[in-house]
Design a protein around this motif. Sequence first.
Motif, PDB file in Angstrom:
ATOM      1  N   CYS A 243       3.127   1.123  -3.472  1.00 28.25           N
ATOM      2  CA  CYS A 243       2.330   0.941  -4.693  1.00 28.25           C
ATOM      3  C   CYS A 243       3.004  -0.012  -5.675  1.00 28.25           C
ATOM      4  O   CYS A 243       2.830   0.109  -6.897  1.00 28.25           O
ATOM      5  CB  CYS A 243       2.042   2.284  -5.372  1.00 28.25           C
ATOM      6  SG  CYS A 243       1.004   3.361  -4.385  1.00 28.25           S
ATOM      7  N   LYS A 244       3.766  -0.953  -5.139  1.00 25.67           N
ATOM      8  CA  LYS A 244       4.422  -1.962  -5.967  1.00 25.67           C
ATOM      9  C   LYS A 244       4.037  -3.355  -5.488  1.00 25.67           C
ATOM     10  O   LYS A 244       4.085  -3.637  -4.284  1.00 25.67           O
ATOM     11  CB  LYS A 244       5.946  -1.799  -5.905  1.00 25.67           C
ATOM     12  CG  LYS A 244       6.443  -0.502  -6.548  1.00 25.67           C
ATOM     13  CD  LYS A 244       7.956  -0.401  -6.469  1.00 25.67           C
ATOM     14  CE  LYS A 244       8.443   0.883  -7.124  1.00 25.67           C
ATOM     15  NZ  LYS A 244       9.920   1.015  -7.029  1.00 25.67           N
TER      16      LYS A 244
ATOM     17  N   ALA B 291       0.836  -1.209   0.000  1.00 28.60           N
ATOM     18  CA  ALA B 291       0.000   0.000   0.000  1.00 28.60           C
ATOM     19  C   ALA B 291       0.870   1.258   0.000  1.00 28.60           C
ATOM     20  O   ALA B 291       0.539   2.250  -0.649  1.00 28.60           O
ATOM     21  CB  ALA B 291      -0.923  -0.002   1.215  1.00 28.60           C
TER      22      ALA B 291
ATOM     23  N   LYS C 232      -4.055   7.208 -10.405  1.00 26.32           N
ATOM     24  CA  LYS C 232      -2.706   7.346  -9.823  1.00 26.32           C
ATOM     25  C   LYS C 232      -2.706   7.415  -8.302  1.00 26.32           C
ATOM     26  O   LYS C 232      -1.695   7.756  -7.687  1.00 26.32           O
ATOM     27  CB  LYS C 232      -1.996   8.577 -10.408  1.00 26.32           C
ATOM     28  CG  LYS C 232      -1.778   8.501 -11.914  1.00 26.32           C
ATOM     29  CD  LYS C 232      -1.015   9.715 -12.425  1.00 26.32           C
ATOM     30  CE  LYS C 232      -0.791   9.617 -13.929  1.00 26.32           C
ATOM     31  NZ  LYS C 232      -0.059  10.788 -14.460  1.00 26.32           N
ATOM     32  N   GLU C 233      -3.833   7.073  -7.697  1.00 27.45           N
ATOM     33  CA  GLU C 233      -3.932   7.081  -6.226  1.00 27.45           C
ATOM     34  C   GLU C 233      -4.171   5.671  -5.707  1.00 27.45           C
ATOM     35  O   GLU C 233      -5.022   4.943  -6.218  1.00 27.45           O
ATOM     36  CB  GLU C 233      -5.079   7.987  -5.785  1.00 27.45           C
ATOM     37  CG  GLU C 233      -5.271   8.016  -4.270  1.00 27.45           C
ATOM     38  CD  GLU C 233      -6.528   8.766  -3.861  1.00 27.45           C
ATOM     39  OE1 GLU C 233      -6.795   8.808  -2.645  1.00 27.45           O
ATOM     40  OE2 GLU C 233      -7.238   9.287  -4.736  1.00 27.45           O
ATOM     41  N   MET C 234      -3.396   5.275  -4.684  1.00 34.43           N
ATOM     42  CA  MET C 234      -3.577   3.970  -4.064  1.00 34.43           C
ATOM     43  C   MET C 234      -4.871   3.979  -3.256  1.00 34.43           C
ATOM     44  O   MET C 234      -5.038   4.797  -2.363  1.00 34.43           O
ATOM     45  CB  MET C 234      -2.382   3.636  -3.150  1.00 34.43           C
ATOM     46  CG  MET C 234      -2.374   2.216  -2.578  1.00 34.43           C
ATOM     47  SD  MET C 234      -3.506   1.915  -1.193  1.00 34.43           S
ATOM     48  CE  MET C 234      -2.851   3.051   0.042  1.00 34.43           C
TER      49      MET C 234
ATOM     50  N   PRO D  24      -1.217  -3.665  -5.433  1.00 38.82           N
ATOM     51  CA  PRO D  24      -1.929  -2.418  -5.112  1.00 38.82           C
ATOM     52  C   PRO D  24      -3.121  -2.198  -6.038  1.00 38.82           C
ATOM     53  O   PRO D  24      -3.088  -2.581  -7.212  1.00 38.82           O
ATOM     54  CB  PRO D  24      -0.855  -1.339  -5.345  1.00 38.82           C
ATOM     55  CG  PRO D  24       0.067  -1.935  -6.365  1.00 38.82           C
ATOM     56  CD  PRO D  24       0.099  -3.404  -6.065  1.00 38.82           C
TER      57      PRO D  24
ATOM     58  N   ILE E 232      -5.035   0.728  -7.705  1.00 41.34           N
ATOM     59  CA  ILE E 232      -4.744   2.136  -7.989  1.00 41.34           C
ATOM     60  C   ILE E 232      -5.785   2.716  -8.937  1.00 41.34           C
ATOM     61  O   ILE E 232      -6.079   2.142  -9.983  1.00 41.34           O
ATOM     62  CB  ILE E 232      -3.333   2.289  -8.594  1.00 41.34           C
ATOM     63  CG1 ILE E 232      -2.277   1.793  -7.580  1.00 41.34           C
ATOM     64  CG2 ILE E 232      -3.053   3.745  -8.976  1.00 41.34           C
ATOM     65  CD1 ILE E 232      -0.874   1.731  -8.128  1.00 41.34           C
TER      66      ILE E 232
END
Length: 217
Positions: free
Chosen positions: A96-97, A93, A130-132, A125, A127
């Motif tokens: 983001c990977k 989280a 572009k937001e987790m 993640p 997404i």
Amino acid sequence: MNTSNKTNSIKKTTEKNLEILFEVGKLINSTHDINKILNYVVDAVIKQFGYSLCSILLKEKDFIVVKAGHGLDKKSLHGFKIKIGEGITGAVAKTCKAEIINDVKKDKRYIDFGRIKCNSELAVPIIASKEMIGVFNIEDRKKNAFGENDLKVISALADQVAIAIRNAKSKESMEFLNKRLSTLYETGKAINSSLDLNKILNNILQIIDEQFDYKFS
């Protein structure tokens, strides 16, 4: 395994992957009920791939919270949360990977919150724009249970979940906007229909109550 059997195995795996992605896509297009979608995705993943544990956690402030799951204990199924940055799912989280851990006993970050003792974990993640917004987590009893194919299909499902959540939020935003516009319209009518200030205020309060379920005493 000879070449023919290997080809057939790859074909079956591809068909399974496409089938689950297609079915989830159909559901996303037919409903904006996030809980229904998340539970369907978890059930479909378990049915199609037979993983020991599957969970979808969504971001709430500084935590990711379990919203749907299979193989979890009852306590974990009801809002179990992990601080972003903690554990393997929390680390995913934060960065983001995606991560594949094929022997969780060798990873000190591992948090055991299932009713099944697992040895492998794959966390991806979720997404949106572009937001987790969450993490898709699967685990299995076997060591070395996960590979690139698992990563690809779970990543694709995570993308579909992100689309579903984005669509649901867009629908909620549009409904709220429509309510606001309706309220402004009805308020304008109330003002134009009377010069009695108390009556105008009472009409406006009634309109807000009807549109937004607010209760005024």
